[in-house]
Design an enzyme around this catalytic site. Structure first.
Site, PDB file in Angstrom:
ATOM      1  N   GLY A 116       0.752  -1.321   0.091  1.00  0.00           N
ATOM      2  CA  GLY A 116       0.190  -0.185  -0.040  1.00  0.00           C
ATOM      3  C   GLY A 116       0.714   1.414  -0.043  1.00  0.00           C
ATOM      4  O   GLY A 116       0.146   2.299   0.282  1.00  0.00           O
ATOM      5  N   GLY A 117       2.053   1.141  -0.053  1.00  0.00           N
ATOM      6  CA  GLY A 117       2.906   2.399  -0.319  1.00  0.00           C
ATOM      7  C   GLY A 117       2.421   3.461  -1.406  1.00  0.00           C
ATOM      8  O   GLY A 117       2.317   4.651  -1.054  1.00  0.00           O
TER       9      GLY A 117
ATOM     10  N   ASP B 263       1.097  -2.030 -10.759  1.00  0.00           N
ATOM     11  CA  ASP B 263       2.582  -2.297 -10.066  1.00  0.00           C
ATOM     12  C   ASP B 263       2.682  -3.858 -10.093  1.00  0.00           C
ATOM     13  O   ASP B 263       2.433  -4.596  -9.047  1.00  0.00           O
ATOM     14  CB  ASP B 263       2.703  -1.791  -8.665  1.00  0.00           C
ATOM     15  CG  ASP B 263       3.884  -1.758  -8.008  1.00  0.00           C
ATOM     16  OD1 ASP B 263       4.778  -2.157  -8.696  1.00  0.00           O
ATOM     17  OD2 ASP B 263       4.006  -1.372  -6.887  1.00  0.00           O
TER      18      ASP B 263
ATOM     19  N   CYS C 150       9.522  -3.123 -10.373  1.00  0.00           N
ATOM     20  CA  CYS C 150      10.829  -2.923  -9.940  1.00  0.00           C
ATOM     21  C   CYS C 150      12.107  -3.831 -10.392  1.00  0.00           C
ATOM     22  O   CYS C 150      12.847  -4.204  -9.631  1.00  0.00           O
ATOM     23  CB  CYS C 150      10.663  -3.101  -8.197  1.00  0.00           C
ATOM     24  SG  CYS C 150      10.225  -4.712  -7.576  1.00  0.00           S
TER      25      CYS C 150
ATOM     26  N   ASP D  65      -7.870 -11.015  -8.316  1.00  0.00           N
ATOM     27  CA  ASP D  65      -6.802 -11.117  -9.070  1.00  0.00           C
ATOM     28  C   ASP D  65      -7.029 -10.194 -10.524  1.00  0.00           C
ATOM     29  O   ASP D  65      -7.740 -10.061 -11.116  1.00  0.00           O
ATOM     30  CB  ASP D  65      -6.774 -12.477  -9.688  1.00  0.00           C
ATOM     31  CG  ASP D  65      -5.408 -13.124 -10.558  1.00  0.00           C
ATOM     32  OD1 ASP D  65      -4.971 -12.038 -11.037  1.00  0.00           O
ATOM     33  OD2 ASP D  65      -4.942 -14.178 -10.312  1.00  0.00           O
TER      34      ASP D  65
END
Length: 425
Positions: free
Chosen positions: A255-256, A319, A372, A300
């Site tokens: 949740g950042g 993300d 990332c 999902d």
């Protein structure tokens, strides 16, 4: 130190047999409830250190042994001890003596204790020569699998060495200031009042000069800040949300980025993830920061028909799950748990998620695709294939000056991320 060495050696062993480092350490703390905070810190430091320099340490140990050890527990104990001798400030004689004592707990045999003692003292005598021999090839010099080095060398011929070195550094501690509660300068002043120094990297990102445990950061419990890598802090501004927008954060836990979006504007935010335990962490972060989401959905992203209410979104953040090759400074186990074929598997999942999310976007609206990762198969190449299949999709430039194109490469200040802003026409 004996128990510290033994538990660190076991942790490294567990990682090298395929277990996630975070899970390994959590299991270690649960099984050893009497450990002090200092012992936990030491075990974590040793485990991370060995994994960062694993290939180099193994090369050195190979030079010191006539034949491989039959007992893997002794193998990992020696790796931990070699790391201590080469990278810590502890007295060398104490490291050796504790390692010898630790070996007796693993194998009650005088010859074993003698071998451990001889190997480590031999290393102390020949350290410079042994380290020089160990860095003759790039895989051991940088301590990565050869396929990883080769991939980066081919994709980033000018930057691959700096990328590899950045992954072996201790990551900085960076906080994001919650602008709904305090401004950047105000929080810097609060840090100064607690004799903590911090420098501004960009926007609301502050790098804490001397990392501390989160509970020691002033205002953390009250929601004034979040601990978040500076590279990750670029995501929410790139999505360019404004008041009243209907926004979806897919694959959102913990949740950042979700909370950052809520700090930037009054939006109707749907938070989606398929991990119930990680969604609980999202709820905790929202509560601490005094923020609220419109919906929190256990679902999902590949199968929106199972949870979507049929209303299109103004903004979508994807993300995507990935190799995490851009965050190895924080997760050094990734280097050793990933296999070359994993990258294609991640890319397939990413394509499926992107295809699943695209129909949920309003015409003229934007989707931000994030990983990332630093591997192009998960990033640029994947987006190019998507654009070929979707002529109605347009790739927008990244507005943030810190981005080199769309790929943010890891360095001393932040992790590695990929950002692609796609607009539907």
């Amino acid at each position: 130190m004996i128990k510290t060495q033994l538990l660190a050696a076991q942790a490294v062993s567990d990682v090298m047999t395929g277990t996630n480092l975070t899970d390994v350490l959590n299991m270690t703390w649960q099984s050893n409830a009497m450990l002090t905070g200092q012992q936990r810190g030491a075990i974590q430091d040793l485990t991370y250190g060995v994994l960062r320099h694993y290939a180099q340490l193994v090369a050195v140990l190979h030079s010191l042994l006539n034949k491989p050890l039959q007992d893997e527990r002794l193998h990992y104990l020696l790796l931990v001890s070699l790391y201590q001798l080469s990278h810590s400030k502890a007295a060398s004689h104490a490291i050796v003596n504790h390692a010898v004592s630790a070996s007796r707990k693993l194998a009650d045999h005088a010859k074993i204790a003698g071998l451990i003692n001889a190997v480590l003292r031999n290393f102390i005598r020949q350290q410079a020569l042994l380290m020089e021999q160990a860095i003759q090839n790039e895989a051991t010099r940088f301590s990565y699998p050869q396929w990883w080095v080769d991939t980066l060398k081919q994709q980033y011929p000018q930057q691959y060495q700096s990328i590899l070195l950045a992954g072996n550094q201790r990551p900085p501690m960076t906080v994001r200031v919650n602008q709904r509660q305090i401004d950047l300068r105000g929080y810097q002043a609060m840090l100064a009042a607690h004799e903590m120094d911090a420098k501004v990297l960009w926007d609301n990102a502050l790098i804490i000069s001397k990392p501390v445990s989160v509970e020691k950061l002033p205002g953390f419990a009250d929601g004034l800040i979040s601990v978040q890598d500076a590279g990750a802090q670029l995501a929410a501004p790139l999505l360019a949300v404004s008041n009243g927008m209907r926004v979806l954060d897919a694959c959102a836990a913990p949740g950042g980025k979700s909370t950052h979006l809520l700090e930037l504007a009054d939006i109707e935010l749907t938070i989606l993830d398929n991990n119930v335990n990680r969604l609980q962490k999202v709820k905790e972060n929202l509560a601490r920061l005094k923020l609220s989401a419109h919906r929190i959905v256990d679902g999902d992203a590949r199968h929106p028909a199972q949870w979507w209410d049929g209303q299109l979104f103004d903004r979508i953040m994807v993300d995507a799950p990935c190799s995490a090759s851009g965050v190895v400074s924080r997760h050094p186990d990734i280097k050793w748990r990933r296999k070359p074929e994993d990258i294609s598997h991640f890319a397939q999942t990413q394509r499926t998620i992107l295809e699943g999310m695209w129909p949920l976007l309003k015409p003229g609206a934007r989707l931000l695709y994030i990983t990332c990762s630093i591997f192009q198969e998960e990033n640029d190449l994947l987006v190019k294939k998507f654009l070929l299949n979707h002529p109605e999709a347009k790739l927008l430039p990244a507005a943030h000056l810190q981005l080199n194109g769309r790929q943010l490469l890891p360095d001393d200040h932040h992790d590695g991320f990929f950002y692609a802003i796609l607009q539907k026409h």
